[in-house]
Design a protein around this motif. Structure first.
Motif, short mmCIF file in Angstrom:
data_model
loop_
_atom_site.label_atom_id
_atom_site.label_comp_id
_atom_site.label_asym_id
_atom_site.label_seq_id
_atom_site.Cartn_x
_atom_site.Cartn_y
_atom_site.Cartn_z
N GLU A 250 52.41 3.98 46.22
CA GLU A 250 51.25 3.46 46.94
C GLU A 250 50.01 3.30 46.06
O GLU A 250 49.05 2.65 46.45
N ARG A 251 50.02 3.87 44.86
CA ARG A 251 48.88 3.76 43.96
C ARG A 251 48.90 2.48 43.14
O ARG A 251 47.94 2.18 42.42
N ALA A 252 49.99 1.71 43.22
CA ALA A 252 50.15 0.49 42.42
C ALA A 252 49.05 -0.51 42.76
O ALA A 252 48.55 -0.52 43.88
N PRO A 253 48.64 -1.34 41.83
CA PRO A 253 49.20 -1.54 40.50
C PRO A 253 48.61 -0.60 39.43
O PRO A 253 49.17 -0.49 38.35
N PHE A 254 47.49 0.07 39.73
CA PHE A 254 46.89 0.97 38.74
C PHE A 254 46.60 2.33 39.35
O PHE A 254 46.24 2.43 40.53
N ILE A 255 46.70 3.36 38.52
CA ILE A 255 46.28 4.71 38.89
C ILE A 255 44.95 4.94 38.18
O ILE A 255 44.84 4.72 36.98
N ARG A 256 43.96 5.37 38.90
CA ARG A 256 42.69 5.77 38.30
C ARG A 256 42.27 7.05 39.01
O ARG A 256 41.95 7.05 40.19
N GLN A 257 42.29 8.15 38.26
CA GLN A 257 41.99 9.46 38.84
C GLN A 257 41.03 10.20 37.93
O GLN A 257 41.25 10.32 36.73
N SER A 258 39.99 10.72 38.52
CA SER A 258 39.02 11.50 37.76
C SER A 258 39.66 12.79 37.27
O SER A 258 40.37 13.46 38.01
N LEU A 259 39.40 13.13 36.01
CA LEU A 259 39.88 14.40 35.46
C LEU A 259 38.82 15.48 35.61
O LEU A 259 39.04 16.63 35.23
N LYS A 260 37.68 15.11 36.16
CA LYS A 260 36.60 16.05 36.51
C LYS A 260 36.15 16.90 35.33
O LYS A 260 35.87 18.08 35.48
N THR A 261 36.11 16.27 34.15
CA THR A 261 35.64 16.97 32.97
C THR A 261 35.00 15.98 32.00
O THR A 261 35.37 14.80 31.98
N ASP A 262 34.07 16.49 31.21
CA ASP A 262 33.49 15.67 30.15
C ASP A 262 33.94 16.18 28.78
O ASP A 262 33.48 15.72 27.75
#
Length: 102
Positions: A28-40
């Protein structure tokens, strides 16, 4: 090219990845996955990225394979939770029928 964490204007790194065409209709995330890693922090972001990348690879392999689909999906889900600092909570459903695949 290896999947990379991207830093957008906020200074926070993201896991960014294209879902393979072979499983795009199943994820269901297609076509791209974009997820915050919550870190700098770049080192921490790379570690989390590697865990998420491995988990997605397991998940997609389970979508294409015939054996142990739910177990592989549960493992992938738990890896994703661990990468984001959560506890592994999902367990694969128990099947009453034995696996007869040879």
């Amino acid at each position: 090219m290896r999947t990379a964490s991207c830093c957008f204007g906020t200074g926070v790194y993201y896991y960014w990845r294209r879902v393979p065409k072979t499983v795009a209709s199943l994820d269901e995330r297609a076509p791209f996955i974009r997820q915050s890693l919550k870190t700098d922090d770049l080192a921490k972001a790379r570690g989390q990225r590697d865990i998420l990348e491995g988990a997605d690879n397991l998940l997609w392999a389970s979508m294409l394979g015939e054996d142990r689909k739910s177990e592989a999906a549960a493992t992938a889900h738990n890896h994703r939770l661990s990468a984001m600092g959560g506890a592994a909570a999902y367990q694969a459903p128990v099947c009453d029928q034995p696996n007869t695949a040879t």
